[in-house]
Motif scaffolding. Sequence first.
Motif, PDB file in Angstrom:
ATOM      1  N   THR A 133       0.847  -1.186   0.000  1.00  0.00           N
ATOM      2  CA  THR A 133       0.000   0.000   0.000  1.00  0.00           C
ATOM      3  C   THR A 133       0.882   1.235   0.000  1.00  0.00           C
ATOM      4  OG1 THR A 133      -1.740  -1.170   1.194  1.00  0.00           O
ATOM      5  CG2 THR A 133      -1.816   1.225   1.232  1.00  0.00           C
ATOM      6  N   ARG A 134       0.517   2.194  -0.795  1.00  0.00           N
ATOM      7  CA  ARG A 134       1.318   3.417  -0.923  1.00  0.00           C
ATOM      8  C   ARG A 134       1.603   4.023   0.439  1.00  0.00           C
ATOM      9  NH1 ARG A 134      -0.157   8.531  -4.941  1.00  0.00           N
ATOM     10  NH2 ARG A 134       1.816   9.672  -4.632  1.00  0.00           N
ATOM     11  N   GLY A 135       2.876   4.281   0.716  1.00  0.00           N
ATOM     12  CA  GLY A 135       3.295   4.832   1.994  1.00  0.00           C
ATOM     13  C   GLY A 135       3.950   3.816   2.912  1.00  0.00           C
ATOM     14  N   GLU A 136       3.740   2.529   2.654  1.00  0.00           N
ATOM     15  CA  GLU A 136       4.383   1.500   3.469  1.00  0.00           C
ATOM     16  C   GLU A 136       5.874   1.425   3.165  1.00  0.00           C
ATOM     17  OE1 GLU A 136       1.396  -2.152   4.418  1.00  0.00           O
ATOM     18  OE2 GLU A 136       2.122  -2.039   2.370  1.00  0.00           O
ATOM     19  N   ASP A 137       6.652   1.007   4.173  1.00  0.00           N
ATOM     20  CA  ASP A 137       8.066   0.722   3.940  1.00  0.00           C
ATOM     21  C   ASP A 137       8.205  -0.631   3.259  1.00  0.00           C
ATOM     22  OD1 ASP A 137       9.004   3.064   5.033  1.00  0.00           O
ATOM     23  OD2 ASP A 137       9.213   2.233   7.052  1.00  0.00           O
ATOM     24  N   ILE A 138       9.074  -0.683   2.270  1.00  0.00           N
ATOM     25  CA  ILE A 138       9.353  -1.933   1.569  1.00  0.00           C
ATOM     26  C   ILE A 138      10.659  -2.488   2.122  1.00  0.00           C
ATOM     27  CG2 ILE A 138       9.768  -3.010  -0.666  1.00  0.00           C
ATOM     28  CD1 ILE A 138       8.283  -0.658  -1.965  1.00  0.00           C
ATOM     29  N   GLN A 189       4.990   6.304  -3.853  1.00  0.00           N
ATOM     30  CA  GLN A 189       5.155   6.558  -5.280  1.00  0.00           C
ATOM     31  C   GLN A 189       3.797   6.404  -5.974  1.00  0.00           C
ATOM     32  OE1 GLN A 189       8.191   7.521  -6.100  1.00  0.00           O
ATOM     33  NE2 GLN A 189       9.038   6.977  -4.086  1.00  0.00           N
ATOM     34  N   GLN A 190       3.752   6.787  -7.233  1.00  0.00           N
ATOM     35  CA  GLN A 190       2.530   6.614  -8.011  1.00  0.00           C
ATOM     36  C   GLN A 190       2.170   5.134  -8.071  1.00  0.00           C
ATOM     37  OE1 GLN A 190       0.782   9.145  -9.113  1.00  0.00           O
ATOM     38  NE2 GLN A 190      -0.812   7.924 -10.110  1.00  0.00           N
ATOM     39  N   PRO A 191       0.925   4.746  -7.749  1.00  0.00           N
ATOM     40  CA  PRO A 191       0.564   3.320  -7.810  1.00  0.00           C
ATOM     41  C   PRO A 191       0.808   2.723  -9.194  1.00  0.00           C
ATOM     42  CG  PRO A 191      -1.120   4.568  -6.642  1.00  0.00           C
ATOM     43  CD  PRO A 191      -0.171   5.576  -7.226  1.00  0.00           C
ATOM     44  N   GLY A 192       1.241   1.481  -9.199  1.00  0.00           N
ATOM     45  CA  GLY A 192       1.516   0.791 -10.449  1.00  0.00           C
ATOM     46  C   GLY A 192       2.515  -0.333 -10.252  1.00  0.00           C
TER      47      GLY A 192
END
Length: 358
Positions: A133-138, A189-192
């Motif tokens: 999900t956008r904003g999560e740490d990878i 980042q921009q979803p995709g």
Amino acid sequence: MLPKALAISLLVAACTVIGTGYLLSEENRFAFSWESMAPGNKGQNKTPGSAPATLASATPAASRTQPPSDNPVGFMLAKVANEYAQSVRYPSWSVPLTEAQAKGYRGNHYEPVVLPLENSGQFTVTLEKFRFTRGEDILVVASLQGPQVMGPLLQASLERPESRDSPTSTNLEQDTQTGYYQGSLNSDQQPGDYRLVVEATVDGKPVRHVSSLTIEPYLGDFEGLDDTYVSNNNLVIPVTFSPQDSGFFALSAQLYNGQQPIAQLQAEKRLDRTSDTILLRAHGTVLANKSFDAKLQLRNLQIRQLPAKPGDRTHYAYGPSEGFDFEPPDLDDLQDTPAANPESEQRAALLKQLADKF
């Protein structure tokens, strides 16, 4: 008078014609078997009158090879008809689940990608999941194994497939105790779809490890379960979800009893921008006449925001990793009665009719 040589030739030809006609006539009581002409049967010819009248009767009944009594096409159709009739016992939104199928239905599981190196070495990258999900740490974990000389640092970056630019990157540092390289990337980042590129120096040469991940927009939050109940031969499980935006959503989850999977459940509903419930239903065919422990569990919840128009992406979100436990109501009234589906019943009847024609 005819010359002697010509007379003899005519006599031989006439005997040949007469003899052939007799051998082919119905009055011939002598057996003629191609088996006696086979190379392996030389010297085994029967004496005249001692052989049976036909080749078929010459073979003992027990040694004859009989063709299958059923037409193979009819057999296949009958088998398909029976299997289809068995499968349509269950509604599409509530199907039984084996342990192997349950593993295959895990919606956000990342399989580590292994890049082989020379001299049986391996370059492995592992993620906790493949949709973020956008904003999560990878969190990225990498390992280098083999006799090669490795550099002290690895660099990880996200790369857009269409442009090959890297909006974010980080260094992976080696843990001296475990030997693993670890670090995290920002997923704001921009979803995709993205490529995850991890670069290492092996024997003084650069090596790139490439795998894939997806960044999803924030869809909303799972808020738990409402009270479950039995209705129309179904165990109804209300799942509460608070969506970020209005739209059509599809929810799927797995029903468990302890470590034993029971069923795969799914439902679709349009949700507004308020807390709402989606009703998952476990049909009686997957629950009737079975005994369960005190609590059941709903696990591996996955919700999809369906495209508003053709060409839009389908977005994904997931429930808590521990799922939700709940105390089921009394399930004694559930019946193992096939679900009523006129279209599927018509297909099953058609397959049966086709099978009966053979």
